[in-house]
Motif scaffolding. Structure first.
Motif, PDB file in Angstrom:
ATOM      1  N   GLY A 319       0.796  -1.220   0.000  1.00  0.00           N
ATOM      2  CA  GLY A 319       0.000   0.000   0.000  1.00  0.00           C
ATOM      3  C   GLY A 319       0.828   1.269   0.000  1.00  0.00           C
ATOM      4  N   LYS A 320       2.117   1.155   0.296  1.00  0.00           N
ATOM      5  CA  LYS A 320       2.971   2.345   0.296  1.00  0.00           C
ATOM      6  C   LYS A 320       3.512   2.610  -1.108  1.00  0.00           C
ATOM      7  CE  LYS A 320       4.539   1.724   5.075  1.00  0.00           C
ATOM      8  NZ  LYS A 320       5.722   1.553   5.957  1.00  0.00           N
ATOM      9  N   ASN A 321       3.821   3.862  -1.373  1.00  0.00           N
ATOM     10  CA  ASN A 321       4.425   4.218  -2.653  1.00  0.00           C
ATOM     11  C   ASN A 321       5.827   3.622  -2.732  1.00  0.00           C
ATOM     12  OD1 ASN A 321       5.934   5.883  -4.700  1.00  0.00           O
ATOM     13  ND2 ASN A 321       3.911   6.792  -4.878  1.00  0.00           N
ATOM     14  N   VAL A 322       6.116   2.966  -3.851  1.00  0.00           N
ATOM     15  CA  VAL A 322       7.380   2.257  -3.976  1.00  0.00           C
ATOM     16  C   VAL A 322       8.576   3.209  -3.872  1.00  0.00           C
ATOM     17  CG1 VAL A 322       7.409   2.419  -6.497  1.00  0.00           C
ATOM     18  CG2 VAL A 322       8.622   0.549  -5.372  1.00  0.00           C
ATOM     19  N   LEU A 323       8.420   4.463  -4.321  1.00  0.00           N
ATOM     20  CA  LEU A 323       9.530   5.412  -4.259  1.00  0.00           C
ATOM     21  C   LEU A 323       9.804   5.872  -2.830  1.00  0.00           C
ATOM     22  CD1 LEU A 323       8.764   7.577  -7.413  1.00  0.00           C
ATOM     23  CD2 LEU A 323      10.390   5.693  -7.181  1.00  0.00           C
ATOM     24  N   ASN A 328      15.392   5.723  -5.065  1.00  0.00           N
ATOM     25  CA  ASN A 328      16.344   5.751  -6.169  1.00  0.00           C
ATOM     26  C   ASN A 328      15.722   6.544  -7.309  1.00  0.00           C
ATOM     27  OD1 ASN A 328      17.560   4.533  -8.835  1.00  0.00           O
ATOM     28  ND2 ASN A 328      19.026   4.066  -7.195  1.00  0.00           N
ATOM     29  N   ALA A 329      16.495   7.469  -7.855  1.00  0.00           N
ATOM     30  CA  ALA A 329      15.952   8.380  -8.861  1.00  0.00           C
ATOM     31  C   ALA A 329      15.586   7.670 -10.156  1.00  0.00           C
ATOM     32  CB  ALA A 329      16.970   9.486  -9.146  1.00  0.00           C
ATOM     33  N   ASN A 330      16.273   6.573 -10.489  1.00  0.00           N
ATOM     34  CA  ASN A 330      16.036   5.896 -11.768  1.00  0.00           C
ATOM     35  C   ASN A 330      14.965   4.818 -11.673  1.00  0.00           C
ATOM     36  OD1 ASN A 330      18.105   7.415 -12.952  1.00  0.00           O
ATOM     37  ND2 ASN A 330      19.653   5.969 -12.202  1.00  0.00           N
ATOM     38  N   LEU A 331      14.450   4.567 -10.466  1.00  0.00           N
ATOM     39  CA  LEU A 331      13.496   3.466 -10.293  1.00  0.00           C
ATOM     40  C   LEU A 331      12.210   3.728 -11.068  1.00  0.00           C
ATOM     41  CD1 LEU A 331      12.695   0.819  -8.920  1.00  0.00           C
ATOM     42  CD2 LEU A 331      11.890   2.158  -6.978  1.00  0.00           C
ATOM     43  N   SER A 332      11.676   4.940 -10.983  1.00  0.00           N
ATOM     44  CA  SER A 332      10.414   5.258 -11.648  1.00  0.00           C
ATOM     45  C   SER A 332      10.528   5.071 -13.160  1.00  0.00           C
ATOM     46  CB  SER A 332       9.995   6.688 -11.314  1.00  0.00           C
ATOM     47  OG  SER A 332       8.790   7.016 -11.967  1.00  0.00           O
ATOM     48  N   GLU A 333      11.651   5.488 -13.740  1.00  0.00           N
ATOM     49  CA  GLU A 333      11.848   5.336 -15.176  1.00  0.00           C
ATOM     50  C   GLU A 333      11.897   3.872 -15.585  1.00  0.00           C
ATOM     51  OE1 GLU A 333      15.268   6.359 -18.543  1.00  0.00           O
ATOM     52  OE2 GLU A 333      15.384   7.240 -16.531  1.00  0.00           O
ATOM     53  N   THR A 334      12.567   3.067 -14.784  1.00  0.00           N
ATOM     54  CA  THR A 334      12.671   1.637 -15.100  1.00  0.00           C
ATOM     55  C   THR A 334      11.306   0.959 -15.019  1.00  0.00           C
ATOM     56  OG1 THR A 334      14.900   1.633 -14.171  1.00  0.00           O
ATOM     57  CG2 THR A 334      13.832  -0.504 -14.475  1.00  0.00           C
ATOM     58  N   LEU A 335      10.522   1.267 -13.974  1.00  0.00           N
ATOM     59  CA  LEU A 335       9.187   0.694 -13.857  1.00  0.00           C
ATOM     60  C   LEU A 335       8.294   1.160 -14.993  1.00  0.00           C
ATOM     61  CD1 LEU A 335       8.583   1.025  -9.997  1.00  0.00           C
ATOM     62  CD2 LEU A 335       9.225  -1.021 -11.275  1.00  0.00           C
ATOM     63  N   ALA A 342       8.294  -3.401 -22.312  1.00  0.00           N
ATOM     64  CA  ALA A 342       9.695  -3.692 -22.632  1.00  0.00           C
ATOM     65  C   ALA A 342      10.409  -4.189 -21.374  1.00  0.00           C
ATOM     66  CB  ALA A 342      10.392  -2.439 -23.154  1.00  0.00           C
ATOM     67  N   PRO A 343      11.139  -5.317 -21.438  1.00  0.00           N
ATOM     68  CA  PRO A 343      11.904  -5.770 -20.274  1.00  0.00           C
ATOM     69  C   PRO A 343      12.906  -4.704 -19.851  1.00  0.00           C
ATOM     70  CG  PRO A 343      11.799  -7.484 -21.950  1.00  0.00           C
ATOM     71  CD  PRO A 343      11.278  -6.236 -22.571  1.00  0.00           C
ATOM     72  N   ALA A 344      12.932  -4.422 -18.565  1.00  0.00           N
ATOM     73  CA  ALA A 344      13.805  -3.363 -18.044  1.00  0.00           C
ATOM     74  C   ALA A 344      14.779  -3.963 -17.042  1.00  0.00           C
ATOM     75  CB  ALA A 344      12.970  -2.263 -17.385  1.00  0.00           C
ATOM     76  N   GLU A 345      16.019  -3.497 -17.096  1.00  0.00           N
ATOM     77  CA  GLU A 345      17.057  -3.985 -16.183  1.00  0.00           C
ATOM     78  C   GLU A 345      17.953  -2.816 -15.786  1.00  0.00           C
ATOM     79  OE1 GLU A 345      20.946  -6.851 -16.505  1.00  0.00           O
ATOM     80  OE2 GLU A 345      19.044  -7.606 -17.341  1.00  0.00           O
ATOM     81  N   PRO A 355      24.664   0.075   2.897  1.00  0.00           N
ATOM     82  CA  PRO A 355      24.669   0.363   1.453  1.00  0.00           C
ATOM     83  C   PRO A 355      24.581  -0.924   0.642  1.00  0.00           C
ATOM     84  CG  PRO A 355      26.356   1.637   2.583  1.00  0.00           C
ATOM     85  CD  PRO A 355      25.847   0.647   3.578  1.00  0.00           C
ATOM     86  N   ARG A 356      23.763  -0.890  -0.401  1.00  0.00           N
ATOM     87  CA  ARG A 356      23.550  -2.073  -1.213  1.00  0.00           C
ATOM     88  C   ARG A 356      23.631  -1.714  -2.688  1.00  0.00           C
ATOM     89  NH1 ARG A 356      22.990  -7.097   1.547  1.00  0.00           N
ATOM     90  NH2 ARG A 356      22.071  -6.679   3.578  1.00  0.00           N
ATOM     91  N   ARG A 357      23.998  -2.726  -3.456  1.00  0.00           N
ATOM     92  CA  ARG A 357      23.896  -2.635  -4.909  1.00  0.00           C
ATOM     93  C   ARG A 357      22.997  -3.784  -5.348  1.00  0.00           C
ATOM     94  NH1 ARG A 357      27.013   0.864  -7.673  1.00  0.00           N
ATOM     95  NH2 ARG A 357      26.570  -0.240  -9.608  1.00  0.00           N
ATOM     96  N   LEU A 358      21.871  -3.441  -5.990  1.00  0.00           N
ATOM     97  CA  LEU A 358      20.877  -4.437  -6.373  1.00  0.00           C
ATOM     98  C   LEU A 358      20.694  -4.411  -7.883  1.00  0.00           C
ATOM     99  CD1 LEU A 358      18.131  -3.705  -3.675  1.00  0.00           C
ATOM    100  CD2 LEU A 358      20.026  -5.327  -3.515  1.00  0.00           C
ATOM    101  N   LEU A 359      20.618  -5.598  -8.476  1.00  0.00           N
ATOM    102  CA  LEU A 359      20.297  -5.722  -9.892  1.00  0.00           C
ATOM    103  C   LEU A 359      18.801  -5.993  -9.996  1.00  0.00           C
ATOM    104  CD1 LEU A 359      21.036  -6.002 -12.889  1.00  0.00           C
ATOM    105  CD2 LEU A 359      21.455  -8.439 -12.456  1.00  0.00           C
ATOM    106  N   MET A 360      18.070  -5.114 -10.682  1.00  0.00           N
ATOM    107  CA  MET A 360      16.616  -5.260 -10.796  1.00  0.00           C
ATOM    108  C   MET A 360      16.241  -5.571 -12.235  1.00  0.00           C
ATOM    109  SD  MET A 360      13.534  -2.642  -9.773  1.00  0.00           S
ATOM    110  CE  MET A 360      13.657  -1.618 -11.243  1.00  0.00           C
ATOM    111  N   ARG A 361      15.438  -6.630 -12.409  1.00  0.00           N
ATOM    112  CA  ARG A 361      14.858  -6.961 -13.706  1.00  0.00           C
ATOM    113  C   ARG A 361      13.350  -6.873 -13.543  1.00  0.00           C
ATOM    114  NH1 ARG A 361      19.075 -10.930 -13.360  1.00  0.00           N
ATOM    115  NH2 ARG A 361      20.658 -10.598 -14.975  1.00  0.00           N
ATOM    116  N   ALA A 362      12.690  -6.097 -14.399  1.00  0.00           N
ATOM    117  CA  ALA A 362      11.258  -5.837 -14.250  1.00  0.00           C
ATOM    118  C   ALA A 362      10.528  -6.159 -15.546  1.00  0.00           C
ATOM    119  CB  ALA A 362      11.023  -4.387 -13.853  1.00  0.00           C
TER     120      ALA A 362
END
Length: 610
Positions: A319-323, A328-335, A342-345, A355-362
């Motif tokens: 129920g919360k806004n994902v942002l 992350n500033a680029n998350l909205s563009e990827t979603l 189009a597959p987004a990565e 601190p984390r580094r995450l690879l996201m495939r959507a």
């Protein structure tokens, strides 16, 4: 009231008068409705019966009286026929009317052809002249027309409800007048009234009896319906184990059987859905990858346990806004790209406490337009290992380059030192020392590699720490004596549970490290003590100490506090890294305490041996 259902315990069923409608008022149950409907039907039936019976009886009585009066009227007409032919005296007719009225027990009226009343047993002779002409009276008109007439009405003369019957009076075949006889209907009205009272009393008794019987009948009919209602309410709140168990083959029983079948089908469907849900929850919970489902409005629909752990999210973020959760500033563009099909990565770099580094495939969800499914893999450790590998390659290359450069330079110089035996010997010694340094470096690298890849099989056993420490100290004692360093170990140290070779290697590296950096006259001592069910083993010295900035990185590969001096002393920069890995492989921890100018204490913990 309560209804007991087989296999379902006892459940409470509201009575017909219980509950309220949508407006909060009381409502009638089916039992009350059946009862009221039965009473209304019975009441209407009794009222209709009473109306029909009284009217039918009244009609029958009136018909009987009319027939009787008709006979009397004929007799009166026959007697009046003789007088009419013999005399026209009004008084004679009136006396005859009075006589016949007394004989016939009714009011006798004699009327001439023209409608004049010439005799009436109910009116004095002197009053006859005042009477209206009776030619228009219905029964008289019919009689004067050679027919028999009758009627029932309120007499305008005597002011009573009378039944009239009139017949023609004939003389030698000619109609000379009419004879009418009338009787009051008060007896009929009285009989009808009594009959109505009797019928009303009987109807009341019948209504009471019918009400009682209707009540019991409504109870019997509504019991199964109320049982169905109770079962349906229980099923509506999720208790699908309830069954109606309605006996019989009527419509209510058929409805109960259908409801039982529906509950069984729903129960099986829900069990299948629960199994699928539990399986999906189990899969999502056991996944190391993070799973995220975002709705068309950008709010989180689902986030599995792994992703919550990666993002340090507590509670349920649905129920919360994902942002707001993943900043992350680029998350909205990827979603957005994923929603378009189009597959987004992308790689997300997240700050914060961890601190984390995450690879996201959507990807967009086909069955939920506008929703996006994203799988996130934690690359933090992988990127760290890549950095470590790069550092390791760079450090190893640097460490190997120095002795190789020295060996190459010494070899090239040695080629031209044919006439200088002393110089040649110095260069040969330099080559030997650097070769040994290379050998030590390669050996330590191979040892560290085997430990990290778990190729080294450790066998933990109970060991006497005194014996192991004394043996390691004895091995390093000649070197300590050469540098005039006092090396020793405490006695009476507790037993530990460890691998013998690994423990000797750890103690040897720590003692060797202390001997390298301590100056002449220093002291190095091995000790141990019990601490919270474990054994804390320390190697302490009173050497130069280590500055605080170096303490956090002292156990990293190739890290040196003083790189130049370390290489001069023959160190590879891997000894403390090997110590750390061996101690952790035996289930312990390693640390260091030091102050510049006050010496250092390296200590590690192991399980107690007994």
């Amino acid at each position: 009231m309560s209804v007991r259902m087989q296999g379902a315990g006892e459940i409470r069923v509201p009575s017909a008068a219980e509950g309220s409608g949508p407006s909060g008022g009381r409502r009638l149950g089916i039992r009350s409705k059946l009862f009221v409907a039965s009473i209304v039907l019975i009441g209407v039936s009794l009222a209709a019966s009473e109306i029909y019976l009284t009217r039918a009886l009244e009609a029958q009585l009136l018909e009987s009286i009319r027939d009787e009066l008709l006979v009397r009227a004929r007799l009166v007409a026959e007697r009046a026929s003789g007088i009419a032919s013999a005399s026209d005296d009004v008084r004679a007719f009136d006396r005859l009317a009075d006589h016949l009225g007394a004989t016939a027990r009714g009011r006798v009226t004699l009327v001439r052809r023209d409608g004049t009343v010439v005799g009436d047993s109910g009116v004095a002779a002197e009053e006859l002249a005042r009477l209206d002409n009776h030619a228009a009276r219905p029964e008289i008109a019919r009689a004067l027309a050679a027919r028999e007439g009758s009627g029932t009405r309120l007499s305008s003369t005597v002011r009573e409800r009378l039944m009239y019957v009139a017949v023609p009076i004939t003389d030698q075949g000619n109609i000379v007048g009419a004879a009418r006889i009338a009787v009051p209907l008060d007896r009929i009205d009285l009989l009808i009234g009594e009959l109505r009272m009797t019928l009303a009393a009987a109807a009341l008794v019948a209504l009471v009896v019918a009400a009682v019987l209707s009540w019991f009948a409504a109870q019997l009919v509504s019991r199964n319906v109320r049982q169905l209602t109770a079962a349906a309410r229980g099923m509506a709140v999720g208790n699908l184990s309830l069954r109606t168990r309605i006996p019989g083959h009527d419509e209510v029983a058929a409805l109960g059987h259908a409801l039982d079948q529906l509950a069984g089908n729903l129960s099986r469907t829900l069990e299948e859905l629960r199994a699928e849900r539990d399986l999906l929850d189990g899969i999502l919970a056991s996944m190391a990858e993070g799973v995220l489902v975002v709705g068309p409005d950008g709010r989180i629909v689902l986030m599995n346990t792994a992703l919550k752990a990666m993002l340090l999210v507590s509670g349920d973020p649905a129920g919360k806004n994902v942002l707001h959760v993943i900043r992350n500033a680029n998350l909205s563009e990827t979603l957005g790209r994923a929603r378009e099909g189009a597959p987004a990565e992308m790689e997300l770099e997240l700050g914060g406490l961890m601190p984390r580094r995450l690879l996201m495939r959507a990807r967009a969800l086909e069955d939920a337009p506008g929703s996006v499914l994203a799988v996130l893999v934690d690359l933090t450790e992988l990127r760290r290992l890549e950095s470590v590998r790069r550092d390791f390659v760079a450090n190893a290359s640097h460490e190997l380059r120095s002795p190789l450069t020295s060996i190459r330079a010494a070899a090239e110089t040695l080629e031209s030192a044919h006439d200088d035996p002393d110089g040649a010997k110095r260069f040969i010694d330099l080559i030997v020392r650097n070769a040994e340094r290379l050998q030590n470096l390669v050996d330590d690298m191979l040892e560290l590699s085997r430990i990290e890849s778990r190729e080294v099989q450790l066998e933990l056993e109970a060991l006497e720490l005194d014996a192991v420490a004394e043996r390691v100290v004895a091995h390093h004692l000649p070197r300590a004596e050469m540098k005039r360093i006092a090396l020793g170990c405490a006695s009476g140290m507790p037993a530990v549970r460890a691998d013998r070779r690994a423990l000797e290697h750890v103690l040897g590296n720590l003692i060797d490290n202390a001997l390298k950096y301590c100056a002449e006259g220093a002291t190095v001592r091995v000790g141990a003590a019990r601490e919270n069910g474990r054994v804390r083993i320390s190697v302490a010295d009173d050497g130069p100490g280590i500055a605080p900035p170096h303490l956090e990185r002292i156990f990293e590969r190739f890290y040196r506090v003083d790189p130049g001096r370390s290489r001069e002393l023959g160190g590879t920069g891997l000894g403390l890294a090997i110590v750390k890995h061996l101690v952790e492989a035996m289930g312990g921890t390693v640390a260091v305490e030091s102050r510049v100018g006050a010496g250092s204490t390296f200590y590690f913990t192991l399980l107690a041996g007994a």
